[in-house]
Write a protein that holds these residues in place. Structure first.
Motif, PDB file in Angstrom:
ATOM      1  N   LEU A 110       0.747  -1.016   0.381  1.00 27.84           N
ATOM      2  CA  LEU A 110       0.012   0.203   0.102  1.00 27.84           C
ATOM      3  C   LEU A 110       0.900   1.098  -0.466  1.00 27.84           C
ATOM      4  O   LEU A 110       0.364   2.472  -0.438  1.00 27.84           O
ATOM      5  CB  LEU A 110      -1.119  -0.185   1.089  1.00 27.84           C
ATOM      6  CG  LEU A 110      -1.883  -0.800   1.663  1.00 27.84           C
ATOM      7  CD1 LEU A 110      -2.455  -1.129   2.477  1.00 27.84           C
ATOM      8  CD2 LEU A 110      -3.197  -0.229   0.307  1.00 27.84           C
TER       9      LEU A 110
ATOM     10  N   ASN B 196      -2.860  -0.879  -5.145  1.00 32.68           N
ATOM     11  CA  ASN B 196      -3.987  -0.931  -5.005  1.00 32.68           C
ATOM     12  C   ASN B 196      -4.325  -2.451  -4.978  1.00 32.68           C
ATOM     13  O   ASN B 196      -3.856  -2.845  -5.852  1.00 32.68           O
ATOM     14  CB  ASN B 196      -5.201  -0.764  -5.726  1.00 32.68           C
ATOM     15  CG  ASN B 196      -5.395   1.397  -6.348  1.00 32.68           C
ATOM     16  OD1 ASN B 196      -5.494   1.719  -4.849  1.00 32.68           O
ATOM     17  ND2 ASN B 196      -5.787   1.456  -7.626  1.00 32.68           N
TER      18      ASN B 196
ATOM     19  N   THR C  42      -6.288   7.411   6.411  1.00 30.02           N
ATOM     20  CA  THR C  42      -6.986   6.529   6.474  1.00 30.02           C
ATOM     21  C   THR C  42      -8.615   6.091   6.544  1.00 30.02           C
ATOM     22  O   THR C  42      -8.506   6.926   7.926  1.00 30.02           O
ATOM     23  CB  THR C  42      -6.067   5.778   7.452  1.00 30.02           C
ATOM     24  OG1 THR C  42      -5.732   6.291   8.824  1.00 30.02           O
ATOM     25  CG2 THR C  42      -4.597   5.493   6.822  1.00 30.02           C
TER      26      THR C  42
ATOM     27  N   LEU D 199      -5.320   6.420   2.231  1.00 27.02           N
ATOM     28  CA  LEU D 199      -5.813   5.598   1.953  1.00 27.02           C
ATOM     29  C   LEU D 199      -6.930   4.736   2.408  1.00 27.02           C
ATOM     30  O   LEU D 199      -7.556   5.316   3.247  1.00 27.02           O
ATOM     31  CB  LEU D 199      -4.569   4.403   3.229  1.00 27.02           C
ATOM     32  CG  LEU D 199      -3.063   4.088   2.730  1.00 27.02           C
ATOM     33  CD1 LEU D 199      -2.785   3.916   3.686  1.00 27.02           C
ATOM     34  CD2 LEU D 199      -2.895   3.945   0.940  1.00 27.02           C
TER      35      LEU D 199
ATOM     36  N   THR E  25      -4.804   5.571  -2.419  1.00 26.25           N
ATOM     37  CA  THR E  25      -4.447   4.164  -2.920  1.00 26.25           C
ATOM     38  C   THR E  25      -5.466   3.409  -1.893  1.00 26.25           C
ATOM     39  O   THR E  25      -6.243   3.640  -0.678  1.00 26.25           O
ATOM     40  CB  THR E  25      -3.265   3.523  -1.954  1.00 26.25           C
ATOM     41  OG1 THR E  25      -2.456   4.639  -2.551  1.00 26.25           O
ATOM     42  CG2 THR E  25      -3.188   1.786  -2.267  1.00 26.25           C
TER      43      THR E  25
ATOM     44  N   LEU F 280      -8.118  -0.403  -1.073  1.00 21.39           N
ATOM     45  CA  LEU F 280      -8.178  -1.485  -0.417  1.00 21.39           C
ATOM     46  C   LEU F 280      -9.176  -1.676  -0.610  1.00 21.39           C
ATOM     47  O   LEU F 280      -9.766  -2.011  -0.163  1.00 21.39           O
ATOM     48  CB  LEU F 280      -7.227  -1.705   1.365  1.00 21.39           C
ATOM     49  CG  LEU F 280      -7.550  -2.921   1.753  1.00 21.39           C
ATOM     50  CD1 LEU F 280      -6.598  -4.130   1.039  1.00 21.39           C
ATOM     51  CD2 LEU F 280      -6.650  -3.160   3.246  1.00 21.39           C
TER      52      LEU F 280
END
Length: 374
Positions: free
Chosen positions: A30, A35, A65, A152, A184, A186
């Motif tokens: 990450l 990704n 985040t 993130l 990015t 997740l």
């Protein structure tokens, strides 16, 4: 912490078991702008792992985040509502200047934001109430592009977007993400076949856009060491055979282990020892607590779904779900009727599918049902 076997979310690294390699891999990938898609059955601790990763020092000091759980969403409007609220709630802890930057970006919702008695903003929409979801989604991504720190973003239960009635949701999200170098992503999901279809099918917008990663149960050795340590830190002792018994009963599923160990811990006196003969009582105690809930769920199933569900629970794991042997053994009419019931049970998350194998999703539900039938 009264009980170190946490059953309601991430409580910090002290109460988090293992996942050392998974944490290192996710942090490394990450923070190097990859990704990711994290795919595994529910109840293995995906969300807690994401929280743990986001709490690592190299992420905490460099990134904003955001964790967005879209399990309860049914449309792009719902998605935007959950997305925006998660961002605002996270930014509040960074002070007025930070959250004001986000509010300035979401101009389409200015009149929907209220303020509490302390002057903190409150997201005032709610599922189904986003007036123009496409515009608001643009604004949210514009914020992510211009935020003063890289972001993130974890989107939990991502396969839920396949149930939206809105057109081209996947393509729209893929386009936004491609144009957002400051963030990015997740994506985590529990329905393997649906997540694989989203990310591994050449016909889908997200094809080859992520690095995929699976999640297996924590090893018995690691969980045993963790459990013994937690008992010892609180002046109690734990026989290894206890963990071995619980691990075998629940196939190493993290949430089930934690629930049983939580009860075993509270049933063990300070200075006392937890032994294997206490396990049946702990499991029975939990089944008694859940009994009314399971009875209601089971009684509300249509008859054919109820019979198929019961057959799967008794069998444990079923591979040839429409095979003659299974259908005949449990007197389940035709293969097509069984498949129809299976699809409905999958949609409602009563059962889950691992490859070609079907099993009851909630193992306590299966145990409760077997107890009723014995």
């Amino acid at each position: 912490m009264n009980n170190p076997f946490v059953t309601k979310g991430y409580a910090g690294p002290e109460y988090f078991c293992d996942r050392v390699k998974e944490t290192e891999d996710l942090v490394k990938l990450l923070t190097n702008d990859n990704n990711m898609a994290l795919i595994s059955p529910r109840r293995l601790g995906k969300t807690d792992l994401i929280n743990h990763v986001f709490c690592q020092p190299e992420i905490k000091r460099r990134y904003y985040t955001f964790i967005i759980d879209i399990y309860a969403t049914n449309s792009l409007g719902d998605f935007v509502d959950v997305f925006g609220k998660a961002i605002l709630d996270e930014l509040k802890s960074f002070g007025r200047k930070t959250w004001q930057q986000f509010l300035s970006a979401v101009k389409s919702l200015q009149h929907q934001i209220s303020f509490d008695i302390n002057g903190n903003p409150v997201w005032g929409l709610g599922l189904g109430n986003t007036p123009n979801s496409a515009i608001t989604l643009d604004e949210i991504f514009n914020y992510l592009k211009t935020a003063d720190k890289p972001c993130l973003v974890a989107i939990d239960e991502f396969q839920q977007i396949t149930h939206y009635g809105d057109k081209n949701v996947e393509a729209a999200l893929r386009t936004h993400i491609q144009r957002c170098p400051n963030a990015t992503f997740l994506f985590s999901g529990s329905k393997r076949h649906m997540m694989s279809e989203i990310f591994l099918s050449p016909a889908r917008p997200f094809y080859q856009s992520v690095i995929t990663m699976g999640l297996s149960p924590i090893s018995e050795d690691k969980y045993t060491a963790f459990a013994i340590q937690q008992f010892a830190k609180n002046g109690k002792s734990l026989d290894e055979a206890v963990v071995s018994d619980v691990y075998a009963r629940f196939s190493g599923v993290t949430s089930c282990l934690q629930r049983v160990m939580n009860v075993l811990f509270l049933n063990t006196d300070k200075g006392g020892r937890c032994t294997v003969d206490m396990v049946d009582q702990a499991v029975g105690y939990l089944l008694d607590l859940y009994s009314e809930h399971y009875e209601m769920l089971f009684s509300q199933m249509p008859e054919r779904q109820r019979l198929v569900f019961s057959a799967i629970a008794r069998e444990g794991r079923v591979q040839s779900i429409t095979g003659g042997a299974f259908v005949k053994k449990y007197q389940l009419w035709s293969a097509s009727s069984v498949m129809s019931a299976v699809k409905a049970l999958l949609d409602k998350d009563f059962i889950t599918q691992e490859g070609s194998t079907y099993l009851v999703y909630d193992q306590f539900f299966a145990l409760w049902l077997l107890r009723q039938e014995n």
